[in-house]
Each structure stands twice: as C-alpha cells, then as structure tokens.
Design a protein around this motif. Sequence first.
Motif, PDB file in Angstrom:
ATOM      1  N   ILE A  31       0.978  -1.230  -0.074  1.00  0.00           N
ATOM      2  CA  ILE A  31       0.060  -0.130   0.010  1.00  0.00           C
ATOM      3  C   ILE A  31       0.842   1.301   0.158  1.00  0.00           C
ATOM      4  O   ILE A  31       1.660   1.254   0.949  1.00  0.00           O
ATOM      5  N   HIS A 170     -10.983   1.488   5.748  1.00  0.00           N
ATOM      6  CA  HIS A 170      -9.700   0.975   6.235  1.00  0.00           C
ATOM      7  C   HIS A 170      -9.440  -0.553   6.243  1.00  0.00           C
ATOM      8  O   HIS A 170      -8.445  -0.969   5.779  1.00  0.00           O
ATOM      9  N   ASP A 171     -10.351  -1.171   6.934  1.00  0.00           N
ATOM     10  CA  ASP A 171     -10.376  -2.629   7.057  1.00  0.00           C
ATOM     11  C   ASP A 171     -10.532  -3.397   5.908  1.00  0.00           C
ATOM     12  O   ASP A 171      -9.715  -4.310   5.657  1.00  0.00           O
ATOM     13  N   HIS A 174      -7.178  -2.982   4.051  1.00  0.00           N
ATOM     14  CA  HIS A 174      -6.091  -3.929   4.584  1.00  0.00           C
ATOM     15  C   HIS A 174      -6.299  -5.304   3.923  1.00  0.00           C
ATOM     16  O   HIS A 174      -5.347  -6.076   3.696  1.00  0.00           O
ATOM     17  N   GLN A 175      -7.674  -5.653   4.120  1.00  0.00           N
ATOM     18  CA  GLN A 175      -8.009  -7.222   3.525  1.00  0.00           C
ATOM     19  C   GLN A 175      -7.342  -7.380   2.014  1.00  0.00           C
ATOM     20  O   GLN A 175      -7.039  -8.456   1.833  1.00  0.00           O
ATOM     21  N   GLN A 177      -5.183  -5.713   0.736  1.00  0.00           N
ATOM     22  CA  GLN A 177      -3.551  -5.732   0.528  1.00  0.00           C
ATOM     23  C   GLN A 177      -3.327  -7.301   1.073  1.00  0.00           C
ATOM     24  O   GLN A 177      -2.429  -7.855   0.474  1.00  0.00           O
ATOM     25  N   GLN A 178      -3.767  -7.792   1.998  1.00  0.00           N
ATOM     26  CA  GLN A 178      -3.659  -8.906   2.223  1.00  0.00           C
ATOM     27  C   GLN A 178      -3.854 -10.195   1.355  1.00  0.00           C
ATOM     28  O   GLN A 178      -3.202 -11.110   1.550  1.00  0.00           O
ATOM     29  N   GLU A 192      -4.797   8.183   8.353  1.00  0.00           N
ATOM     30  CA  GLU A 192      -4.953   7.377   7.562  1.00  0.00           C
ATOM     31  C   GLU A 192      -3.552   6.663   6.857  1.00  0.00           C
ATOM     32  O   GLU A 192      -3.574   5.513   6.577  1.00  0.00           O
ATOM     33  N   LYS A 195      -1.663   4.543   9.020  1.00  0.00           N
ATOM     34  CA  LYS A 195      -2.267   3.599   9.605  1.00  0.00           C
ATOM     35  C   LYS A 195      -2.202   2.374   8.560  1.00  0.00           C
ATOM     36  O   LYS A 195      -1.987   1.175   8.770  1.00  0.00           O
ATOM     37  N   LEU A 196      -2.325   3.008   7.194  1.00  0.00           N
ATOM     38  CA  LEU A 196      -2.433   1.983   6.136  1.00  0.00           C
ATOM     39  C   LEU A 196      -1.144   1.766   5.412  1.00  0.00           C
ATOM     40  O   LEU A 196      -0.824   0.622   4.876  1.00  0.00           O
ATOM     41  N   CYS A 197      -0.364   2.868   5.165  1.00  0.00           N
ATOM     42  CA  CYS A 197       0.673   2.609   4.095  1.00  0.00           C
ATOM     43  C   CYS A 197       1.977   2.175   4.473  1.00  0.00           C
ATOM     44  O   CYS A 197       2.501   2.464   5.404  1.00  0.00           O
ATOM     45  N   LYS A 198       2.701   1.125   3.615  1.00  0.00           N
ATOM     46  CA  LYS A 198       3.967   0.756   3.832  1.00  0.00           C
ATOM     47  C   LYS A 198       4.974   2.044   3.675  1.00  0.00           C
ATOM     48  O   LYS A 198       5.900   2.098   4.232  1.00  0.00           O
TER      49      LYS A 198
END
Lengths: 283, 231
Positions: A31, A170-171, A174-175, A177-178, A192, A195-198
């Motif tokens: 992400i 956001h969830d 994440h899903q 991305q997983q 945001e 929390k989310l980004c690499k």
Amino acid sequence: MKAIEISEVRHHFGEKEVLKGITLSAEKGEIIGLLGPSGAGKTTLIKIITGQLIPSSGSVRLAGYDMRQPGKEIYREIGMMMDDFGVYERLSCYDNLKLYTDIYRIGAERISEVLKWVGLYEDRKCPAQKLSKGMRGRLLLARAVLHHPKILFLDEPTSGLDPATTRRIHDLIHQMQQDGTTVFLTTHNMTEAEKLCKHIALLHEGSIVEYGEPKEICRRYNHQNRLRVLLSDGTVTQLPNTEEAAEQIREYLLERRIETIHSTEPDLESVFMELTGRSLQER
Amino acid sequence: MKNTGIIFRKTMKDTGKNIALLIQFIMFPLMAVIMENAIQIEDMPEHFFVGMFAVMHIGMAPLNVTTAVISEEKEKNTLRVLLFGGVRPAEYLLGIGGYVFSACMAGAIIFAVLGGYRGKEFIQFLLIMATGIIVSMLLGAVIGIRSKSQITAATIMTPVMMVFAFLPMLSMFNETIAKIADIAYSQQIQLLLNGLASQTAPEPKSLIVIAVSAMIAAVMFTCAYRKSGLS
C-alpha cells in the motif's frame, strides 16, 4: 517486475507545471500513499498513472503495461475509486454492479459477495440516489474491486466520511492488501496514511518532498530527540533521549510516578509543515 | 459488439426509472389517442392528429432522450467508467441508439395503428417514421457529445427540438413559416405522412430534403465524435 513504476513524470496545464518530475514505484501487494494538500497534484498524478491523462513527459508502467498508450487489457488488471466517478443514481446497488459483472463477463454471484464484503448487502435493492455518502463510498469501492483487480487506485477514499465508515473502509483496504492487491492511495489525512501505508510520498506543488516509511520519515525529522514523561501528579517533563536521562527515569520508575512516556518525534503533519510551510489540511 | 446489448439493457432500466425521459416516449402517442377519440371537427382531414403528433414525436423524443442520456453519463463520469471497463464507444452509441430507436418506434407503431394503416402502408408509415427518428437521434447524439454538462446540453437541445417538433404544426397556420419550414426534415416527413394518408405520391423535394438532412446529421455526428470522442 514492480506493480507501479513512475519515472520522471511531468505535466503542464497551459503554462503551469503541475507535476515536476515525479519518480515513484510500488512492489506487488504494497500500500503506497500519496499525501499532499488540495492542489498539490495528487489527482492529476493518479489520472496520469491510470491513463486518464497523458503526461507531458516521463513514463508510467502498471504491471508492465505502458500507460502512455493504455490497452484495453490493463483495465482488467486495475480498479479505480475516483472522487469524480459517478454511479447510476436511479439504479439499485445490485443493478449498478450487475452492469459491470456483465461487462467483465463474471458470474453474478460475485455481486452478493462484494456487497456483503462492503456491508451493503441489506441495501442491495436501494437506489444509489438514496445512499448516504459513506454508503456511496462503499458502493464505489465495491465496483472498483468487483473484477479482482491486481492494482487498486483510491483517490481520497475516506474524504468527508464519518469515523465508523472510515474505519470500515480502512479494514477493507487492509484485507485487499493481504489478498495480494497493490493499493495506491491519495489522501490528505496523515492518520490514514500512517495506519495503512507501507511507504508514503509527500507531494507539494507538484514535487515529492519526502518519501519513505511513515515512521522512518517521522524519526528522520525528530530534531529534538527527547522523551516526554507524564508524571502521576500531572506534570510533564522532557528529558534528552540519551544515557543521561536513564538515572532520572529509573528514579521515577522506582517512585511509581510515571503515567506515560513518549518520544518527541513529529507526526507527518508536522514534517510536512517543516518541509513546505503548509498544512496537509489546507484547501 | 458484445457490450451493445448490455448497454441497451442498462439504458432501458435507467430511463425506465426516469419519469422525465419516459414521458417523452409516451406523451405524443398518448395525446394522439386522446385527441383522435375526443375531437371530431367537420372538414378536418381524417386522422389529422396522427400526422401532427407523429411529427412532434419524431422532433422531440429521440432528440431529447439521446441528448439527455449521453450528457448525463458524461457529466457524472459513468461513461468514463464504462469505457475503462472495456466498452467500445461504438458499442455504447449503438446500445443507447438501439434503445432510443426501439422505444420511439414503439410509439410509431401506435401512430400507425391509430391511423388505420394496414399492410404495405403500415410498413411505409414505419419507414418514414424510422427515417425521422434516426435523423433526430443523430442530432441528439451530436449535442450530447459536444456538451460538457446536462445544462449546456439542454440549453442547446431545447431550441433545436422546438424548431423541428413544432415548425410543421405552425406552418399550417402561416405561409411564411411554411416556406421556411420546407428545409426542415420534420416538415417534409409531415408532408410524406399526409401524402400517405391521402394516398398521393411523395414529392421528390421531400425525399431530397430528408436525404440531405440525414447526410448533414451523419456528417455532424462524425465530426463531433472525431473531435470530442466520448471522453
């Protein structure tokens, strides 16, 4: 092969140069976030990356495809949730998605699957014009992921949404991305991004002024390098983040006076402010 | 052309829930049914209201609906999403056009039945109507393609529609208007329909004006499409 490769992208609107040599890349399943205030060039860049705009110069490759001359096949590989993409207002959530399962030649069972995933299954018969802003955002996300895209572009996906809907989106991201999807996200919300980004890129007036992992960027700008200690009597004391402070902290610990200890590294907002003199929230 | 049917069905569903557009398809056939049954005036040509409202139907419904559908999709960016989904512009236009044409022709069938046409005359009536509907659709597509918003499209479309829908009726009351209206395809379609009703041979002039209008509309459509595309 990288999922997203952007090299020296420049773009002009008339005389004005809105993107000034952007170079970025993202690995598969990553992400990546593009942060900047309104007018920084985020939407222009995302439009160039997705082939909606041809850059004045530079190159963009998505999953190996050259986006200066995007073929039909690449749009089967990517999903887009753009701020200005509309839905058919009079059609139900189900019918809005049915149109695209027909176009993508995928089974209609995928509609229920995606509607359940975004939490709109109960509202599947509701016309889009009756949806709240948050529900509409989730419908746009459902449409963007309907065909199992390998790369997902999200332009300000939670802008103006309430905290509960934001958390839900956001969830979902994440899903995705997983499950191996690469996500390219633009936002002016630093929480945001953290929390989310690499990796994140801070965009200011068409240039990337900083790039890296959110925590690493914050550490890089931790000029004070101090520890902020909140004591049980409510006083806050700042100590240098060195050996000299160890004895003092030990004393506090033995006296059981410590409520919290925090390092003083800045947040992304402060880093952006230091780099540009502007706030990410500016419009 | 795989997506043409999908776009056809989508447009049918969407406009089916849009009362403002739906009414365009049924307004004049319904008015013709009512007027034909309610008003009987001595010396009035037989099925007078069929010809008059059929021409208004041609001048209004296809023009209005084609413009509205394309301009709405452009303004709301749903068209762009369709194109990203792999729908070709030709498939889109054929899907929209196919639906508007079918819906307008359903109205034309009502006019033909109401006018008492049978057999060969029935087919001739529908062919005349189809020609007019296609010309109006092309004009509507040009306006939809060239307009950036629904408001712009409606501003351009309304006077064009007024001219082609109402000029033939006004020409019945004023000779000067009748002379001007002679160059309008809708006026010539009215004359062809009148000729069919009174079983007189069509004037070559009517056929020429309609053919030239169709060619101009096709050229305008091609130019608009090449210049603006659908994006």
